[in-house]
Scaffold this motif. Structure first.
Motif, PDB file in Angstrom:
ATOM      1  N   SER A  99      30.580  12.613  51.362  1.00  0.00           N
ATOM      2  CA  SER A  99      29.172  12.524  51.753  1.00  0.00           C
ATOM      3  C   SER A  99      29.020  11.675  53.007  1.00  0.00           C
ATOM      4  O   SER A  99      28.258  12.032  53.909  1.00  0.00           O
ATOM      5  CB  SER A  99      28.307  11.980  50.611  1.00  0.00           C
ATOM      6  N   LYS A 100      29.745  10.566  53.104  1.00  0.00           N
ATOM      7  CA  LYS A 100      29.639   9.699  54.289  1.00  0.00           C
ATOM      8  C   LYS A 100      30.146  10.403  55.542  1.00  0.00           C
ATOM      9  O   LYS A 100      29.573  10.241  56.618  1.00  0.00           O
ATOM     10  CB  LYS A 100      30.401   8.387  54.077  1.00  0.00           C
ATOM     11  N   SER A 113      20.181  19.594  49.696  1.00  0.00           N
ATOM     12  CA  SER A 113      20.936  20.806  50.003  1.00  0.00           C
ATOM     13  C   SER A 113      22.114  20.977  49.038  1.00  0.00           C
ATOM     14  O   SER A 113      22.378  22.076  48.542  1.00  0.00           O
ATOM     15  CB  SER A 113      21.449  20.745  51.446  1.00  0.00           C
ATOM     16  N   PHE A 114      22.805  19.882  48.754  1.00  0.00           N
ATOM     17  CA  PHE A 114      23.943  19.937  47.836  1.00  0.00           C
ATOM     18  C   PHE A 114      23.509  20.444  46.466  1.00  0.00           C
ATOM     19  O   PHE A 114      24.124  21.359  45.915  1.00  0.00           O
ATOM     20  CB  PHE A 114      24.591  18.550  47.712  1.00  0.00           C
ATOM     21  N   GLU A 170      30.005  13.563  56.205  1.00  0.00           N
ATOM     22  CA  GLU A 170      28.961  14.498  56.629  1.00  0.00           C
ATOM     23  C   GLU A 170      27.714  13.770  57.122  1.00  0.00           C
ATOM     24  O   GLU A 170      27.102  14.179  58.110  1.00  0.00           O
ATOM     25  CB  GLU A 170      28.657  15.474  55.497  1.00  0.00           C
ATOM     26  N   PHE A 171      27.321  12.659  56.460  1.00  0.00           N
ATOM     27  CA  PHE A 171      26.179  11.874  56.941  1.00  0.00           C
ATOM     28  C   PHE A 171      26.451  11.375  58.354  1.00  0.00           C
ATOM     29  O   PHE A 171      25.595  11.441  59.232  1.00  0.00           O
ATOM     30  CB  PHE A 171      25.919  10.643  56.073  1.00  0.00           C
ATOM     31  N   GLN A 176      25.875  13.769  61.057  1.00  0.00           N
ATOM     32  CA  GLN A 176      24.461  14.064  61.289  1.00  0.00           C
ATOM     33  C   GLN A 176      23.708  12.919  61.965  1.00  0.00           C
ATOM     34  O   GLN A 176      22.667  13.147  62.570  1.00  0.00           O
ATOM     35  CB  GLN A 176      23.784  14.438  59.970  1.00  0.00           C
ATOM     36  N   THR A 204      18.225  11.848  56.331  1.00  0.00           N
ATOM     37  CA  THR A 204      19.476  12.604  56.384  1.00  0.00           C
ATOM     38  C   THR A 204      20.122  12.648  55.009  1.00  0.00           C
ATOM     39  O   THR A 204      20.571  13.704  54.552  1.00  0.00           O
ATOM     40  CB  THR A 204      20.439  11.984  57.417  1.00  0.00           C
ATOM     41  N   MET A 205      20.150  11.502  54.323  1.00  0.00           N
ATOM     42  CA  MET A 205      20.763  11.461  52.989  1.00  0.00           C
ATOM     43  C   MET A 205      19.981  12.311  51.992  1.00  0.00           C
ATOM     44  O   MET A 205      20.576  13.052  51.201  1.00  0.00           O
ATOM     45  CB  MET A 205      20.854  10.020  52.492  1.00  0.00           C
ATOM     46  N   SER A 244      18.082  14.880  52.636  1.00  0.00           N
ATOM     47  CA  SER A 244      18.298  16.294  52.978  1.00  0.00           C
ATOM     48  C   SER A 244      19.678  16.767  52.535  1.00  0.00           C
ATOM     49  O   SER A 244      19.827  17.882  52.016  1.00  0.00           O
ATOM     50  CB  SER A 244      18.148  16.506  54.487  1.00  0.00           C
ATOM     51  N   TRP A 245      20.687  15.917  52.739  1.00  0.00           N
ATOM     52  CA  TRP A 245      22.051  16.293  52.365  1.00  0.00           C
ATOM     53  C   TRP A 245      22.146  16.514  50.865  1.00  0.00           C
ATOM     54  O   TRP A 245      22.669  17.526  50.409  1.00  0.00           O
ATOM     55  CB  TRP A 245      23.049  15.226  52.821  1.00  0.00           C
ATOM     56  N   TRP A 246      21.649  15.540  50.091  1.00  0.00           N
ATOM     57  CA  TRP A 246      21.727  15.666  48.633  1.00  0.00           C
ATOM     58  C   TRP A 246      20.858  16.817  48.128  1.00  0.00           C
ATOM     59  O   TRP A 246      21.264  17.548  47.215  1.00  0.00           O
ATOM     60  CB  TRP A 246      21.333  14.353  47.944  1.00  0.00           C
TER      61      TRP A 246
END
Length: 142
Positions: free
Chosen positions: A17-18, A113-114, A20-21, A24, A106-107, A109-111
């Motif tokens: 995750s880090k 999407s996951f 990819e964060f 971004q 960003t976090m 949105s990432w989670w």
């Protein structure tokens, strides 16, 4: 599943995750720990360095290094405590607030999407269990 695998899974989730964060938020010029620090200060303003180190479980010397870098970037301020001039209170600058909000967005949105891509994982249950583990670990260190 052997219990020692839990550490592998937790570490792998964090690193993936880090990575990819960080891709971004590359324009912010902050590393993974620094982005965590920005979010922590955003949620917990006006703490002293010792409190931040303890609550984030970060080595105090590494924290000092990251705070120095964030201060040079004008993202955090370190202000002497009125009661004890040897102690610094840590807060975000307006630029730091904007950076923390970008990291937070960003976090999220990432989670989001996951979990959308993996409906087989029950997000509320997963989050609840991680929170319980975190809180239990926090209680055991006191």
């Amino acid at each position: 599943m052997p219990l020692y695998s839990l550490s592998k899974f937790i570490a792998g989730i964090y690193r993936q995750s880090k990575t990819e964060f960080n891709q971004q938020i590359a324009g912010l010029d902050v590393r993974a720990t620094q982005s965590d620090l920005l979010l922590f200060i955003y949620d917990n303003p006006n703490l002293v360095q010792r409190e931040i180190a303890a609550q984030m479980v970060i080595d105090p010397s590494l924290l000092a290094r990251d705070l120095r870098k964030l201060s040079q970037q004008k993202l955090v301020t370190r202000t002497s405590d009125t009661a004890d001039k040897r102690v610094n209170r840590i807060n975000l600058t307006p630029a730091g607030i904007r950076a923390a909000e970008r990291v937070k967005h960003t976090m999220i949105s990432w989670w989001d999407s996951f979990f959308t891509q993996h409906p087989e994982i029950d997000q509320p249950v997963f989050t609840d269990q991680l929170q319980k583990v975190y809180e239990a670990l926090q209680r055991t260190k006191h």
